[in-house]
Scaffold this active site. Structure first.
Site, short mmCIF file in Angstrom:
data_model
loop_
_atom_site.label_atom_id
_atom_site.label_comp_id
_atom_site.label_asym_id
_atom_site.label_seq_id
_atom_site.Cartn_x
_atom_site.Cartn_y
_atom_site.Cartn_z
N LYS A 30 31.86 -85.56 8.68
CA LYS A 30 31.17 -84.28 8.57
C LYS A 30 31.09 -83.63 9.95
O LYS A 30 30.32 -84.04 10.81
CB LYS A 30 29.75 -84.42 8.01
CG LYS A 30 29.22 -83.06 7.59
CD LYS A 30 27.75 -82.79 7.81
CE LYS A 30 27.21 -82.49 9.14
NZ LYS A 30 27.40 -81.14 9.68
N GLU A 49 25.31 -91.85 19.59
CA GLU A 49 25.52 -91.27 20.93
C GLU A 49 24.61 -90.06 21.00
O GLU A 49 24.84 -89.07 20.30
CB GLU A 49 26.98 -90.81 21.09
CG GLU A 49 28.00 -91.92 21.10
CD GLU A 49 27.98 -92.74 22.37
OE1 GLU A 49 27.21 -92.42 23.29
OE2 GLU A 49 28.71 -93.73 22.41
N CYS A 109 26.46 -83.69 26.93
CA CYS A 109 25.46 -84.74 26.96
C CYS A 109 25.41 -85.49 28.28
O CYS A 109 24.39 -86.05 28.64
CB CYS A 109 25.72 -85.72 25.82
SG CYS A 109 27.38 -86.39 25.85
N GLU A 131 15.99 -82.45 27.72
CA GLU A 131 17.40 -82.05 27.69
C GLU A 131 17.45 -80.58 27.29
O GLU A 131 17.00 -80.21 26.21
CB GLU A 131 18.17 -82.89 26.67
CG GLU A 131 19.64 -82.54 26.66
CD GLU A 131 20.44 -83.30 25.60
OE1 GLU A 131 20.03 -83.32 24.43
OE2 GLU A 131 21.49 -83.87 25.96
P1 NAP Z 1 22.26 -82.18 16.20
O1 NAP Z 1 21.46 -81.01 15.83
O2 NAP Z 1 21.61 -83.51 16.31
O3 NAP Z 1 23.47 -82.23 15.18
C1 NAP Z 1 24.47 -83.22 15.22
C2 NAP Z 1 25.06 -83.39 13.84
O4 NAP Z 1 24.05 -83.89 12.95
C3 NAP Z 1 25.55 -82.10 13.23
O5 NAP Z 1 26.71 -82.35 12.47
C4 NAP Z 1 24.39 -81.71 12.34
O6 NAP Z 1 24.72 -80.82 11.30
C5 NAP Z 1 23.96 -83.05 11.82
N1 NAP Z 1 22.60 -83.08 11.28
C6 NAP Z 1 21.58 -82.25 11.54
N2 NAP Z 1 20.49 -82.59 10.82
C7 NAP Z 1 20.83 -83.67 10.08
C8 NAP Z 1 20.15 -84.48 9.14
N3 NAP Z 1 18.88 -84.27 8.80
N4 NAP Z 1 20.82 -85.51 8.57
C9 NAP Z 1 22.10 -85.75 8.90
N5 NAP Z 1 22.81 -85.01 9.77
C10 NAP Z 1 22.18 -83.98 10.37
O7 NAP Z 1 22.97 -81.98 17.60
P2 NAP Z 1 23.74 -80.68 18.09
O8 NAP Z 1 22.73 -79.64 18.40
O9 NAP Z 1 24.85 -80.38 17.17
O10 NAP Z 1 24.39 -81.25 19.45
C11 NAP Z 1 23.70 -81.33 20.64
C12 NAP Z 1 23.13 -82.72 20.88
O11 NAP Z 1 24.15 -83.69 20.81
C13 NAP Z 1 22.53 -82.87 22.25
O12 NAP Z 1 21.32 -83.56 22.18
C14 NAP Z 1 23.54 -83.70 22.99
O13 NAP Z 1 23.06 -84.43 24.08
C15 NAP Z 1 24.06 -84.57 21.92
N6 NAP Z 1 25.38 -85.08 22.29
C16 NAP Z 1 25.51 -86.41 22.64
C17 NAP Z 1 26.73 -86.91 23.03
C18 NAP Z 1 26.93 -88.35 23.43
O14 NAP Z 1 28.05 -88.80 23.43
N7 NAP Z 1 25.89 -89.10 23.75
C19 NAP Z 1 27.82 -86.07 23.07
C20 NAP Z 1 27.65 -84.72 22.73
C21 NAP Z 1 26.43 -84.25 22.33
P3 NAP Z 1 24.69 -79.23 11.60
O15 NAP Z 1 25.95 -78.95 12.27
O16 NAP Z 1 24.56 -78.57 10.28
O17 NAP Z 1 23.49 -78.95 12.46
#
Ligand code: NAP
Ligand code: MG
Length: 506
Positions: A202, A277, A311, A408
């Protein structure tokens, strides 16, 4: 579908054709399908705020169908009994196809995510194809062990032998964010395919386009149907259904710490394996003997790459008091040189944020920085006009307790703080005073200080005179609330394998 206002960029014919094809569908069991509900999600160009495509909005039903297809494919001998060499060849073919389509992938990513075309060229290839190629070498090298077994336990007349098998964990669900869309998909696809798993992926709702192209190339490479299924949709519906599904054996998640915790809870139904991650707030520590002419440009790359929506971004800069003013001045001079504009404009060196919500969130942090007494060195404002642009921003922070230091931000907003001649343990206490532990770096010519400090940083990855030097062979992941497990390299395979020990009495 509504008439689309294609931006007036100079796009490749393939990109134009991709954008004109109507609703982008989902790949389930080898077929491209629309959502049963008929719902779609609009895809926007963050540089203009205009709709550029639409994608099927999969929900719980599509997730269920995709999980069934992946299970069938997992059990199908055309995949489960495929020779390791054949599996490696298919993966190698996929890597070649990715590379052949690099320019299309890059333009789609720029339009979908907002990154600059230069960043897309630098970050996407060969990294994404190398990720698949690296893992294409593994199917032939995944081995178990033979283990000492006490023959007497089974009686004097008997002999005994114990060995381990490394088996694929099963059907894997991946849930990925919008900040580096294709990269996030390939870093989960590589080890999952190498170990013989099947997948339901997804992608982020805000950046689904490269996932659709990836699906087409997976088919073109010749993977059996159902081995990889791609369900576009929202996190709260499709993502939640995937995380909770009893037919999923493992979830590989990248995203925010907040959603990571939701995933963990959702996984308890069948106790599926989970790897995470998550977020970061990575330190970047500049000692007084660091070569500032090298450190200052490196700060720009480490902190502002992908508009800071990264990140691993260096967002807490610790500079020694002896060089503090020179360092802050040097960084701010370079920050002022950013050319902020649409990623497709080759002159742009910083693109827009992903969405209007993200921009509001980031601007809220900027305002809190101003109110809480941080000194605004450069930037600090929204840029008016279409698209979700803000000025790259640098704050000098008097204490570690500000909201902008502790959270963050996921935008181009960086904090610099001062340190004195504290001993390294004291400094490490400050540096590690965060719930995150993803990345970090130490800048000094003093080898002893470099290695002693690197060891004291509580993070999955530390750079010495470099920041976040990603390589497909190096384990990558977070400590504390930055995650569970390690991706990349050999270690990632463990997350997609389960070990069985077999004892034979003969
Ligand atoms: P996010 O809001 O946590 O979303 C990540 C994924 O989870 C998206 O596909 C999102 O769908 C999905 N999601 C949201 N709510 C969910 C739920 N209740 N159940 C299951 N899946 C759900 O993160 P983001 O805003 O897209 O990305 C930014 C974050 O990612 C930052 O905190 C960043 O640090 C972190 N990140 C970490 C790494 C690493 O390798 N450690 C790398 C890159 C980013 P939707 O698209 O519909 O929201
Ligand atoms: Mg969302």
């Amino acid at each position: 579908m509504d008439k689309l206002a294609l931006p007036a960029y100079d796009l490749l014919p393939e990109t134009q054709a991709f954008l004109k094809q109507g609703t982008l569908k989902m790949l389930i069991g080898g077929d491209w399908v629309e959502a049963q509900s008929g719902e779609t999600i609009d895809v926007f160009d963050p540089a203009t705020g205009e709709k550029i495509a639409e994608v099927a909005a999969g929900g719980a039903e599509e997730i269920d169908l995709a999980v069934q297809a992946a299970r069938k494919a997992f059990e199908n001998p055309s995949w489960s009994r495929m020779s390791p060499t054949e599996r490696g060849k298919l993966m190698w073919k996929l890597a070649d196809l990715l590379e052949e389509n690099a320019a299309l992938f890059q333009e789609l990513e720029v339009l979908d995510n907002g990154m600059t075309i230069a960043a897309a060229r630098m970050a996407m290839f060969p990294f994404c194809s190398d990720m698949i190629r690296y893992y294409a070498g593994w199917p032939t090298k995944i081995t178990g062990q033979t283990l000492p077994t006490d023959p007497l336990r089974y009686g004097l007349e008997k002999e005994a032998l114990t060995y381990t098998l490394r088996e694929p964990v099963g059907v894997v669900g991946t849930i990925t964010p919008w900040n580096y869309p294709l990269g996030m998909l390939t870093m989960k696809l590589g080890p999952a395919l190498a170990t013989g798993c099947t997948l339901v992926m997804k992608p982020a709702e805000l950046t689904p386009m490269t996932a659709v192209l990836l699906g087409r190339l997976i088919q073109q490479a010749g993977f059996p149907e159902g081995v990889v299924n791609i369900v576009s949709g929202k996190g709260e519906t499709a993502g939640a259904a995937l995380a909770a599904h009893d037919g999923i054996d493992k979830i590989a998640f990248t995203g925010s710490t907040e959603v990571g915790k939701i995933i963990v809870k959702a996984a308890t139904g069948n106790l599926k394996k989970v790897s995470l991650e998550l977020g970061g707030k990575s330190p970047f520590i500049v000692f007084p003997d660091a070569i500032l002419e090298e450190v200052i440009p490196a700060t720009i790359r480490a902190s502002y790459f992908l508009q800071g929506q990264n990140c691993m971004a260096a967002t807490r800069l610790f500079a020694h008091e002896d060089i503090y003013d020179r360092f802050v001045d040097g960084v701010s001079q370079l920050v002022k040189q950013f050319v902020v504009g649409p990623g497709m404009n080759p002159d742009s060196t910083m693109g827009p944020l992903i969405s209007s919500e993200q921009r509001n969130r980031v601007m809220d942090f900027v305002e809190s920085g101003k109110q809480e007494g941080a000194e605004l060195v450069v930037g600090g404002s929204k840029i008016d006009g279409p698209g979700y642009f803000i000025e790259p921003t640098l704050f000098s922070c008097p204490t570690d307790e500000l909201r902008i230091v502790r959270n963050e931000i996921f935008g181009p907003v960086i904090c610099v703080e001062r340190f004195g001649n504290d001993d390294l343990d004291e400094l490490a206490k400050r540096v590690n005073n965060t719930m995150y532990g993803l990345s970090g770096s130490v800048w000094t010519q003093n080898l002893s200080v470099a290695h002693r400090m690197a060891r004291r940083i509580d993070a999955g990855q530390v750079g010495i005179n470099c920041h976040a030097p990603l390589d497909v062979t190096h384990p990558f992941g977070g400590n504390k609330q930055s995650g569970w497990g390690r991706e990349f390299g050999e270690e990632a395979l463990d997350m997609y394998l389960k070990t069985k020990s077999i004892t034979a009495v003969t």
